[in-house]
Enzyme design. Structure first.
Site, PDB file in Angstrom:
ATOM      1  N   GLN A   1      -8.488   1.720  -2.988  1.00 19.10           N
ATOM      2  CA  GLN A   1      -9.309   0.626  -2.458  1.00 19.10           C
ATOM      3  C   GLN A   1     -10.788   0.971  -2.448  1.00 19.10           C
ATOM      4  O   GLN A   1     -11.607   0.150  -2.051  1.00 19.10           O
ATOM      5  CB  GLN A   1      -8.855   0.275  -1.032  1.00 19.10           C
ATOM      6  CG  GLN A   1      -7.439  -0.257  -0.937  1.00 19.10           C
ATOM      7  CD  GLN A   1      -7.251  -1.578  -1.663  1.00 19.10           C
ATOM      8  OE1 GLN A   1      -8.208  -2.319  -1.897  1.00 19.10           O
ATOM      9  NE2 GLN A   1      -6.025  -1.867  -2.053  1.00 19.10           N
TER      10      GLN A   1
ATOM     11  N   ASP B   1      -6.916   9.170  -1.765  1.00 19.95           N
ATOM     12  CA  ASP B   1      -6.364   7.967  -2.364  1.00 19.95           C
ATOM     13  C   ASP B   1      -7.510   6.961  -2.459  1.00 19.95           C
ATOM     14  O   ASP B   1      -7.901   6.344  -1.471  1.00 19.95           O
ATOM     15  CB  ASP B   1      -5.225   7.455  -1.479  1.00 19.95           C
ATOM     16  CG  ASP B   1      -4.730   6.078  -1.901  1.00 19.95           C
ATOM     17  OD1 ASP B   1      -5.352   5.457  -2.791  1.00 19.95           O
ATOM     18  OD2 ASP B   1      -3.716   5.621  -1.342  1.00 19.95           O
TER      19      ASP B   1
ATOM     20  N   CYS C   1       2.540  -2.615   2.344  1.00 22.03           N
ATOM     21  CA  CYS C   1       2.978  -1.252   2.035  1.00 22.03           C
ATOM     22  C   CYS C   1       2.422  -0.227   3.017  1.00 22.03           C
ATOM     23  O   CYS C   1       2.150   0.917   2.644  1.00 22.03           O
ATOM     24  CB  CYS C   1       2.603  -0.864   0.605  1.00 22.03           C
ATOM     25  SG  CYS C   1       3.537  -1.757  -0.630  1.00 22.03           S
TER      26      CYS C   1
ATOM     27  N   HIS D   1      -0.983   4.134   2.650  1.00 23.51           N
ATOM     28  CA  HIS D   1      -0.127   3.253   1.844  1.00 23.51           C
ATOM     29  C   HIS D   1       1.176   4.005   1.559  1.00 23.51           C
ATOM     30  O   HIS D   1       1.176   5.229   1.477  1.00 23.51           O
ATOM     31  CB  HIS D   1      -0.883   2.970   0.542  1.00 23.51           C
ATOM     32  CG  HIS D   1      -0.257   1.939  -0.343  1.00 23.51           C
ATOM     33  ND1 HIS D   1       0.788   2.222  -1.190  1.00 23.51           N
ATOM     34  CD2 HIS D   1      -0.528   0.624  -0.524  1.00 23.51           C
ATOM     35  CE1 HIS D   1       1.109   1.124  -1.869  1.00 23.51           C
ATOM     36  NE2 HIS D   1       0.332   0.139  -1.475  1.00 23.51           N
TER      37      HIS D   1
ATOM     38  N   LYS E   1      -7.095  -2.499  -9.762  1.00 23.49           N
ATOM     39  CA  LYS E   1      -7.776  -2.900  -8.532  1.00 23.49           C
ATOM     40  C   LYS E   1      -9.286  -2.896  -8.711  1.00 23.49           C
ATOM     41  O   LYS E   1     -10.029  -3.148  -7.765  1.00 23.49           O
ATOM     42  CB  LYS E   1      -7.378  -1.975  -7.385  1.00 23.49           C
ATOM     43  CG  LYS E   1      -5.901  -2.097  -7.011  1.00 23.49           C
ATOM     44  CD  LYS E   1      -5.602  -1.376  -5.719  1.00 23.49           C
ATOM     45  CE  LYS E   1      -4.124  -1.159  -5.520  1.00 23.49           C
ATOM     46  NZ  LYS E   1      -3.424  -2.331  -4.953  1.00 23.49           N
TER      47      LYS E   1
HETATM   48  C1  LIG Z   1      -4.620   2.397  -0.454  1.00 23.64           C
HETATM   49  C2  LIG Z   1      -3.674   2.240  -1.584  1.00 23.64           C
HETATM   50  N1  LIG Z   1      -3.058   3.320  -2.087  1.00 23.64           N
HETATM   51  C3  LIG Z   1      -2.207   3.240  -3.122  1.00 23.64           C
HETATM   52  C4  LIG Z   1      -1.915   2.030  -3.699  1.00 23.64           C
HETATM   53  C5  LIG Z   1      -0.949   1.985  -4.843  1.00 23.64           C
HETATM   54  O1  LIG Z   1      -1.581   1.599  -6.013  1.00 23.64           O
HETATM   55  P1  LIG Z   1      -0.713   1.209  -7.299  1.00 23.64           P
HETATM   56  O2  LIG Z   1       0.292   0.208  -6.833  1.00 23.64           O
HETATM   57  O3  LIG Z   1      -1.685   0.652  -8.258  1.00 23.64           O
HETATM   58  O4  LIG Z   1      -0.045   2.455  -7.779  1.00 23.64           O
HETATM   59  C6  LIG Z   1      -2.518   0.877  -3.211  1.00 23.64           C
HETATM   60  C7  LIG Z   1      -2.197  -0.440  -3.788  1.00 23.64           C
HETATM   61  O5  LIG Z   1      -1.763  -1.346  -3.126  1.00 23.64           O
HETATM   62  C8  LIG Z   1      -3.418   0.987  -2.125  1.00 23.64           C
HETATM   63  O6  LIG Z   1      -4.022  -0.101  -1.632  1.00 23.64           O
END
Ligand SMILES: Cc1ncc(COP(=O)(O)O)c(C=O)c1O
Ligand SMILES: Cc1ncc(COP(=O)(O)O)c(C=O)c1O
Lengths: 419, 152, 419, 152
Positions: free
Chosen positions: A216, A213, A377, A136, A239
């Site tokens: 998900q 990370d 993203c 992401h 999430k």
């Molecule tokens: C795999 C992954 N990493 C990071 C993020 C970023 O999370 P946040 O927008 O809550 O900071 C997301 C959210 O879309 C994600 O799906």
């Protein structure tokens, strides 16, 4: 292991009633464009059970106060509630100590904390950082910024056509200059669950530090940071049935203690003078300013919701939805699923030949079906597949196979219309 | 050419009224309109003909026709193509000065933003801005020619 | 002008009914230690009107979705609601453009954004930064961290015994090396309203950039950032009837545009590739990751509450409370008010001879009265007064003079007990 | 010395019961108890006698008395002084080994944490820990002496 065989699936599912679960989510019971809402945008943000919403309400109608330094009753209550969530997080991810749980504002903030504090202190010119091509943006851009500042080198593990990491390439990349490996546990675009345990061990053999990370992963898989042995673990409350504006960074005490603070301000200090300021102990050292008290307090109810339903039940139900969706979607003419890893969380990305992804989203919305379209993203990943974006349906514990049927029906109409 | 800008707008408003605000029917209708728009030759689908600010790719070309202007357009999105087809229908063969002055009341009347959402509405606004800009440049260049003619 | 003469006070107060206001704050209607709660800890965090709490509830039961990139109906609604708050903030502080309003997680985060992004880019070795001796730790520590990193010099405007800034000293400090002046608009410990307009002009004459810490000012004073002509203005929603976890940084477009991003991640990019990442336009460049959507949406109702009551009514009522409290408290034997500036927001800090500040707080809590005790995150200021801390009562629009009477009664009992 | 550790605890529990859980009365009672505690001589109010982890300053000194220990304490906070006076009352003139093994059930019984809050409770816990630590060191040093005695 986070993967469930079909056998254990059946067994665990006996006491699981999706209709009972749905009752707990008020937002689901509405019409969108004259049809019952079907919410398939869970990877972007999940919906919230009534218990979470009520906890917010209760906090602001009974206990609201600033925390930690207060002596009065409301401040006591608010502090206790806030710290109760920290303890619940510790237990959810099985951290060794509660002080290893730092509250942030989300996964993005958690990763930036690591790049700013750990990264800027311990990564030097010529050092190498490994991420993957399915990250992401939140796990790409902070590392790009860091590597640019430090003259470090960012290396990228490629993905296969199926959407799996090329582990052989990863092994070749690892060397004594590798100082950090930052990897998504489950991909938000492809659903792929990466073999992180193996990857972490390999990284540690080279003395590299590893961040997962878990944005998900945390709502869907059993997380045990001690077993995983990751050094940092980042995720977002929103999430996983919690409110927006709260995230977590887990870090091993040994690392957290040697890291400089992230932001400066109230709470994160022990003593301030113009001559010498000393910083507070972990976790407070990293929690400058008034935190997001209300949402952190309510986040507890999201964790309790997960525990009540049971991680296993969630995983089994979502796995059934995923399998069902894969089979059903493949029948839609011209539809191609992007991301067919052997182990997946309940995310299905797809494209339809000759139909712009955004149009799919808009036309499904006209039928009350909420999916996400675009690059999610993960632009570099889209570049690899040479597509601009996908349509993505992501399922949660409250979704049903009947809803997937509606999705397929909607897609079939679109395909017919487009010819 | 089938009427003034406002006559065509009124036509469009009537057509959409039949859809009774049904989101799906409206989307399908917009797509149908796009399908009727002749595709643009590939050679015109280049960066310089692209309208910035849209989610999808939109290409728009214009040609002079005396005081009037002609428009052709295309998109990689069926819905966007339908949307830009509405603008082609309204503005094709109109006077540059009328295009500049046009008040596009049909957008609010049919409640467009509700069907297409904010991102697409912004894209749609970008298309309109681009057309008006082209018309403004063309009108002013015409006026300069006129002024020059009087001078002689 | 933010100060109201007694005359205009009476005039503006005619249509103001504190009992009607109190009805809007559910939290106030409870017993603490068998007595009605008296909440005098407003400088730490304010209570929330029902409209804010209901807005949170409504958001999560009807509209919850991730914003900006969504095409479906819920995402549309959530995005519109989120951006509506940005517009309301713009109007509240009279920013020139809505893009100059950046959402952060609080004042602390806003100030850190400036020190990290503006500071690390534009402040060099030997440059000087001016703050004051009455700053909150959140406006000290980030500058200390920056100055240490850069080899810049932090200069501190001293305060008088009354708790006012020594302007003559400030003037002497300003010179061509002064690159930044960061000053609290209203002090959370003393209540002092600083003469920021004059200070900003003086700083600008030297080409310095000015940030105002508006944490304690925004709920109480009329804020017009264009008239103030400050370059940055930072504040927190939770201190002005909004939820925790939301803050604002206002910045002039010219400055914001030339600043590098703060955190990296989703939302703040235009394009990401491993070769070249380009950043989004303001304000999104500074808003990485999923923002605190729910609370930001609800924050709108806090702004509307302020506008409905009227800034003038608020100021007048609070000024009355302040005057009343000053007079009443001085009658308590041994009590000394710390901070007697001519212009104050409704904050009264005090000490009682021979009574430890913490004990005051605890004994008042036993009577249902919530005040704060300690250094209030202004340790250097306490050092100047050579005290460890104060007891602080801070008033809001829903407080009454009867509540102040109860406070005084409680204090009198304490003093008697302690003899 | 007026009894065993548990006898004194039971006394305290009885006394607090009379206050019927009223927060204000309880606070005042704690302060009164503190007022009865003889103040510590200024020379003992030094860094090394300070107990870490309290909001206010707390000084504690101990002296040997055969197998037993004596305690004196003071604080700049009236409430803290009252709290530490409870500990002095319980532990003064007790055997080091009894202090080490003591189970302070009176804290939960009187619902102390409810009256004094988390920060003070943490401070109170720090005092107890300090006293037990002193007792442990003293007991072990005695045991060493004893062991040595046997050795001879
Ligand atoms: C795999 C992954 N990493 C990071 C993020 C970023 O999370 P946040 O927008 O809550 O900071 C997301 C959210 O879309 C994600 O799906
Ligand atoms: C003057 C002042 N500045 C900054 C802050 C920090 O605000 P926050 O904790 O919301 O980041 C406060 C809050 O106590 C304050 O009073």
């Amino acid at each position: 292991m986070s993967h469930f065989s079909p056998h254990s699936a059946v067994a665990a599912n006996a006491d699981f009633d999706v209709q009972e679960i749905r009752k707990q989510f008020p937002v689901l019971h509405q019409q969108v464009n004259n049809r019952p809402l079907i919410y398939f945008d869970n990877a972007a943000t999940s919906q919230k059970p009534a218990a979470v919403i009520e906890a917010l309400h209760h906090y602001y109608t009974h206990d609201n106060a600033n925390i930690h330094r207060g002596i009065h009753t409301l401040a006591e209550r608010a502090t206790a509630a806030f710290e109760a969530t920290r303890l619940a997080v510790k237990e959810l991810i099985n951290a060794r100590e509660v002080e290893e749980v730092i509250f942030t504002t989300g996964t993005t903030d958690s990763i930036n904390l690591v790049t700013s504090s750990y990264g800027r202190s311990f990564i030097q010119q010529g050092d190498e950082v490994i991420i993957s091509a399915m990250e992401h943006h939140s796990n790409i851009v902070p590392w790009q910024m860091l590597c640019e500042e430090k003259g470090a080198i960012l290396r990228v593990i490629p993905v296969t056509e199926e959407g799996e990491l090329q582990l052989e390439e990863y092994k070749k990349m690892l060397n004594e200059r590798t100082k950090f490996v930052s990897i998504v546990y489950a991909s938000n675009s492809l659903g792929t669950i990466n073999p992180v345990e193996e990857m972490i061990d390999l990284a540690h053999e080279q003395g590299a530090v590893v961040l997962l990370d878990g944005a998900q992963a945390t709502a869907h898989l059993d997380i045990d940071v001690q077993q995983l042995n990751c050094d940092f673990y980042a995720f977002s409350a929103h999430k996983m049935f919690g409110p927006t504006g709260v995230g977590v960074l887990y870090g091993k005490r040994r690392l957290l203690e040697k890291m400089p603070p992230y932001r400066g301000g109230g709470e994160m200090i022990k003593n301030v003078s113009f001559e010498k300021t000393t910083y507070n102990d972990i976790p407070y050292k990293f929690e400058a300013g008034t935190p997001n008290i209300g949402d952190t307090v309510a986040f507890l109810k999201a964790i309790e919701f997960i525990q009540q339903v049971g991680k296993k039940n969630i995983a089994v139900h979502e796995h059934q939805l995923l399998t069902y969706a894969h089979e059903a979607l493949e029948k839609v003419p011209g539809l191609k699923i992007i991301g067919k890893a052997k182990k997946k969380v309940s995310v299905v990305s797809f494209i339809i030949e000759g139909v712009f992804h955004f149009d799919i989203g808009q036309m499904l919305d006209a039928r009350g079906i909420a999916i996400r379209t675009g690059h999610h993203c993960t632009q570099p990943l889209m570049d690899i597949y040479q597509i601009e974006g996908t349509a993505r349906a992501s399922f949660s514990v409250y979704n049903t196979t009947a809803e997937i049927d509606s999705l397929v029906e909607g897609l079939q109409r679109i395909v017919k219309m487009m010819k | 050419m089938s009427g003034t800008i406002n006559e065509i707008q009124d036509e469009i408003i009537e057509e959409f009224a039949i859809l009774e605000g049904d989101a799906e029917m409206t989307n399908f209708y917009i797509i149908e309109l796009g399908q009727k728009l002749p595709p643009l030759a590939e050679k015109h689908k280049v960066e310089e003909n692209t309208i910035k600010g849209c989610q999808s790719k939109v290409w728009l070309i214009t040609a002079p026709e005396g005081e009037r202007m002609t428009f052709e357009a295309d998109s990689n999105s069926a819905i966007t193509k339908g949307l830009v087809s509405l603008l082609v229908r309204i503005f094709d063969h109109q006077k540059a000065s009328d295009i500049v002055d046009a008040d596009l009341y049909f957008i609010d009347k049919i409640g467009m933003n509700r069907f297409i959402g904010t991102q697409r509405s912004n894209g749609f606004a970008a298309m309109i801005k681009q057309i008006k800009l082209l018309a403004l440049v063309y009108r002013d260049s015409k006026e300069i020619v006129k002024t020059n003619a009087t001078d002689k």
